[in-house]
Design a protein around this motif. Structure first.
Motif, PDB file in Angstrom:
ATOM      1  N   GLY A 127       0.816  -1.291   0.207  1.00 54.40           N
ATOM      2  CA  GLY A 127      -0.100   0.032  -0.028  1.00 54.40           C
ATOM      3  C   GLY A 127       0.799   1.250  -0.017  1.00 54.40           C
ATOM      4  N   ASP A 128       0.356   2.316   0.585  1.00 56.43           N
ATOM      5  CA  ASP A 128       0.897   3.573   0.431  1.00 56.43           C
ATOM      6  C   ASP A 128       2.043   3.862   1.623  1.00 56.43           C
ATOM      7  N   GLU A 129       2.085   2.767   2.829  1.00 56.92           N
ATOM      8  CA  GLU A 129       2.836   3.117   3.949  1.00 56.92           C
ATOM      9  C   GLU A 129       4.330   2.810   3.835  1.00 56.92           C
ATOM     10  N   ALA A 130       4.748   1.946   2.775  1.00 59.21           N
ATOM     11  CA  ALA A 130       5.980   1.666   2.551  1.00 59.21           C
ATOM     12  C   ALA A 130       6.180   1.058   1.182  1.00 59.21           C
ATOM     13  N   LYS A 131       7.284   0.898   0.846  1.00 56.91           N
ATOM     14  CA  LYS A 131       7.889   0.221  -0.599  1.00 56.91           C
ATOM     15  C   LYS A 131       9.099  -0.789   0.013  1.00 56.91           C
ATOM     16  N   ALA A 132       8.994  -1.926  -0.531  1.00 56.36           N
ATOM     17  CA  ALA A 132       9.938  -2.646  -0.688  1.00 56.36           C
ATOM     18  C   ALA A 132      10.180  -3.811  -1.874  1.00 56.36           C
ATOM     19  N   GLY A 133      11.209  -4.398  -1.665  1.00 56.53           N
ATOM     20  CA  GLY A 133      11.218  -5.471  -3.018  1.00 56.53           C
ATOM     21  C   GLY A 133      12.168  -6.756  -2.595  1.00 56.53           C
ATOM     22  N   LEU A 134      11.717  -7.920  -2.967  1.00 58.84           N
ATOM     23  CA  LEU A 134      12.664  -9.120  -2.580  1.00 58.84           C
ATOM     24  C   LEU A 134      13.552  -9.187  -3.971  1.00 58.84           C
ATOM     25  N   ASN A 135      14.746  -9.515  -3.725  1.00 63.11           N
ATOM     26  CA  ASN A 135      15.752  -9.780  -4.577  1.00 63.11           C
ATOM     27  C   ASN A 135      16.359 -11.376  -4.639  1.00 63.11           C
ATOM     28  N   VAL A 136      16.269 -12.006  -5.438  1.00 58.08           N
ATOM     29  CA  VAL A 136      16.600 -13.515  -5.643  1.00 58.08           C
ATOM     30  C   VAL A 136      17.899 -13.710  -6.525  1.00 58.08           C
ATOM     31  N   TYR A 137      19.069 -14.101  -6.049  1.00 58.48           N
ATOM     32  CA  TYR A 137      20.104 -14.301  -7.138  1.00 58.48           C
ATOM     33  C   TYR A 137      20.533 -15.717  -6.959  1.00 58.48           C
ATOM     34  N   SER A 138      21.222 -15.804  -8.267  1.00 57.16           N
ATOM     35  CA  SER A 138      21.432 -17.219  -8.516  1.00 57.16           C
ATOM     36  C   SER A 138      22.734 -17.063  -9.586  1.00 57.16           C
ATOM     37  N   ALA A 139      23.840 -18.111  -9.420  1.00 58.68           N
ATOM     38  CA  ALA A 139      24.991 -17.991  -9.982  1.00 58.68           C
ATOM     39  C   ALA A 139      24.632 -18.993 -11.452  1.00 58.68           C
ATOM     40  N   THR A 140      23.484 -19.544 -11.529  1.00 60.68           N
ATOM     41  CA  THR A 140      23.203 -20.478 -12.587  1.00 60.68           C
ATOM     42  C   THR A 140      22.390 -19.562 -13.729  1.00 60.68           C
ATOM     43  N   PRO A 141      22.882 -19.376 -15.059  1.00 59.33           N
ATOM     44  CA  PRO A 141      21.977 -18.659 -15.908  1.00 59.33           C
ATOM     45  C   PRO A 141      20.546 -19.196 -16.345  1.00 59.33           C
ATOM     46  N   HIS A 142      19.380 -18.421 -16.494  1.00 64.66           N
ATOM     47  CA  HIS A 142      18.347 -18.881 -16.789  1.00 64.66           C
ATOM     48  C   HIS A 142      17.755 -19.806 -15.642  1.00 64.66           C
ATOM     49  N   ASP A 143      17.955 -19.619 -14.401  1.00 63.57           N
ATOM     50  CA  ASP A 143      17.648 -20.331 -13.370  1.00 63.57           C
ATOM     51  C   ASP A 143      16.269 -20.571 -12.751  1.00 63.57           C
ATOM     52  N   PHE A 144      15.462 -19.305 -13.442  1.00 68.05           N
ATOM     53  CA  PHE A 144      14.098 -19.035 -12.874  1.00 68.05           C
ATOM     54  C   PHE A 144      13.232 -19.220 -13.767  1.00 68.05           C
ATOM     55  N   ASP A 145      12.577 -20.650 -13.749  1.00 69.01           N
ATOM     56  CA  ASP A 145      11.686 -20.995 -14.812  1.00 69.01           C
ATOM     57  C   ASP A 145      10.184 -20.482 -14.230  1.00 69.01           C
ATOM     58  N   PRO A 146       9.346 -20.579 -15.127  1.00 72.98           N
ATOM     59  CA  PRO A 146       8.035 -20.095 -14.791  1.00 72.98           C
ATOM     60  C   PRO A 146       7.279 -20.541 -13.468  1.00 72.98           C
ATOM     61  N   ALA A 147       7.638 -21.789 -13.378  1.00 68.00           N
ATOM     62  CA  ALA A 147       6.762 -22.545 -12.008  1.00 68.00           C
ATOM     63  C   ALA A 147       7.439 -22.283 -10.795  1.00 68.00           C
ATOM     64  N   THR A 148       9.085 -21.758 -10.685  1.00 72.47           N
ATOM     65  CA  THR A 148       9.640 -21.145  -9.680  1.00 72.47           C
ATOM     66  C   THR A 148       9.044 -19.902  -9.432  1.00 72.47           C
ATOM     67  N   ILE A 149       9.054 -18.898 -10.389  1.00 73.25           N
ATOM     68  CA  ILE A 149       8.728 -17.604 -10.185  1.00 73.25           C
ATOM     69  C   ILE A 149       7.468 -17.652  -9.902  1.00 73.25           C
ATOM     70  N   GLU A 150       6.390 -18.356 -10.244  1.00 77.04           N
ATOM     71  CA  GLU A 150       5.147 -18.423  -9.671  1.00 77.04           C
ATOM     72  C   GLU A 150       5.151 -18.567  -8.156  1.00 77.04           C
ATOM     73  N   THR A 151       6.030 -19.589  -7.491  1.00 76.13           N
ATOM     74  CA  THR A 151       5.993 -20.093  -6.399  1.00 76.13           C
ATOM     75  C   THR A 151       6.694 -18.767  -5.489  1.00 76.13           C
ATOM     76  N   ILE A 152       7.578 -18.169  -6.017  1.00 75.73           N
ATOM     77  CA  ILE A 152       8.211 -16.972  -5.362  1.00 75.73           C
ATOM     78  C   ILE A 152       7.379 -16.070  -5.084  1.00 75.73           C
ATOM     79  N   VAL A 153       6.312 -15.615  -6.297  1.00 78.38           N
ATOM     80  CA  VAL A 153       5.339 -14.570  -6.291  1.00 78.38           C
ATOM     81  C   VAL A 153       4.285 -15.081  -5.346  1.00 78.38           C
ATOM     82  N   LEU A 154       3.979 -16.282  -5.338  1.00 79.26           N
ATOM     83  CA  LEU A 154       3.020 -16.708  -3.824  1.00 79.26           C
ATOM     84  C   LEU A 154       3.750 -16.387  -2.558  1.00 79.26           C
ATOM     85  N   HIS A 155       5.173 -16.676  -2.437  1.00 83.20           N
ATOM     86  CA  HIS A 155       5.673 -16.341  -1.108  1.00 83.20           C
ATOM     87  C   HIS A 155       5.763 -14.676  -0.794  1.00 83.20           C
ATOM     88  N   VAL A 156       5.814 -14.057  -1.873  1.00 80.18           N
ATOM     89  CA  VAL A 156       5.859 -12.623  -1.603  1.00 80.18           C
ATOM     90  C   VAL A 156       4.648 -12.056  -1.284  1.00 80.18           C
TER      91      VAL A 156
END
Length: 232
Positions: free
Chosen positions: A127-156
């Motif tokens: 909302g308007d109270e605060a702004k924040a973001g999650l960063n996920v880092y990986s040493a593997t290229p193209h590491d985040f497939d759609p299913a993994t992204i969907e799961t991370i979005v759910l967590h967030v």
């Protein structure tokens, strides 16, 4: 890829973390620790960090490891990157391979030197109270497939729900403290006015003026002067 059945970060888990944490930063720390472990199960290691945006500048609020902290502080040292873009555009920002991404050349070069190839930036919805973001880092290229992204979005999203509650509680607590302080101050001033009325045999208005005049002349707060008068 993560299996939703293995997901240990349900909304109830988020609420439990919030209740057991001393403050919002403690909650974010527990969240990044658990999320990084969950995301690294059965696959490449991933590092997580949460950045808060204040006055258009990002600062790391929590990280899953010293390496995650270093990676996030490196990103925050630049004027823009996946996290800032995710917060600004309120969208998931995926960097499949920093070697091929030309959106933030200087930032990409710096992260590549640290061995990072893929980055995911996601905004928290607070909302308007605060702004924040999650960063996920990986040493593997193209590491985040759609299913993994969907799961991370759910967590967030689940963490955002808990954080919104925490922010509202913090705001209400601040308001309650301010109200209590105001009421205590008002009570002490009223008592001091009553004492002056008795001593000087004057009206309430005259006693208030006496107190205000003394406060101005002595350069002392009205409440502090009232407290001294009550104690004398």
């Amino acid at each position: 890829m993560l299996d939703h059945a293995e997901d240990g970060l349900s909304l109830s888990t988020m609420q439990t973390l919030l209740l057991e944490s001393d403050d919002i930063q403690g909650f974010l720390q527990d969240f990044t620790d658990l999320l990084a472990r969950q995301l690294s199960l059965g696959g490449p290691e991933r590092w997580c960090a949460v950045s808060l945006l204040r006055d258009r500048k990002a600062a790391t609020a929590a990280s899953s490891s010293p390496q995650a902290l270093a990676l996030d502080e490196l990103q925050n040292s630049f004027t823009d990157g996946p996290c800032m873009t995710a917060i600004r555009e309120n969208a998931v920002i995926r960097v499949g391979d920093l070697r091929d991404d030309d959106r933030w050349p200087a930032y990409a070069a710096a992260e590549l030197e640290q061995g990072i190839r893929a980055v995911l930036g996601l905004p928290f919805h607070l909302g308007d109270e605060a702004k924040a973001g999650l960063n996920v880092y990986s040493a593997t290229p193209h590491d985040f497939d759609p299913a993994t992204i969907e799961t991370i979005v759910l967590h967030v999203e689940q963490a955002s729900s808990a954080l919104r509650l925490a922010v509202r509680q913090a705001l209400h607590s601040d308001a309650a403290r301010d109200l209590r302080a105001a009421m205590e101050s008002r009570t002490e001033i009223d008592l001091a006015v009553g004492i002056l009325m008795g001593r000087n045999r004057c009206s309430q208005e005259e006693a208030v003026e006496i107190l205000k005049t003394a406060s101005n002349h002595r350069n002392v707060k009205l409440r502090d002067l009232a407290t001294d008068l009550i104690a004398s």
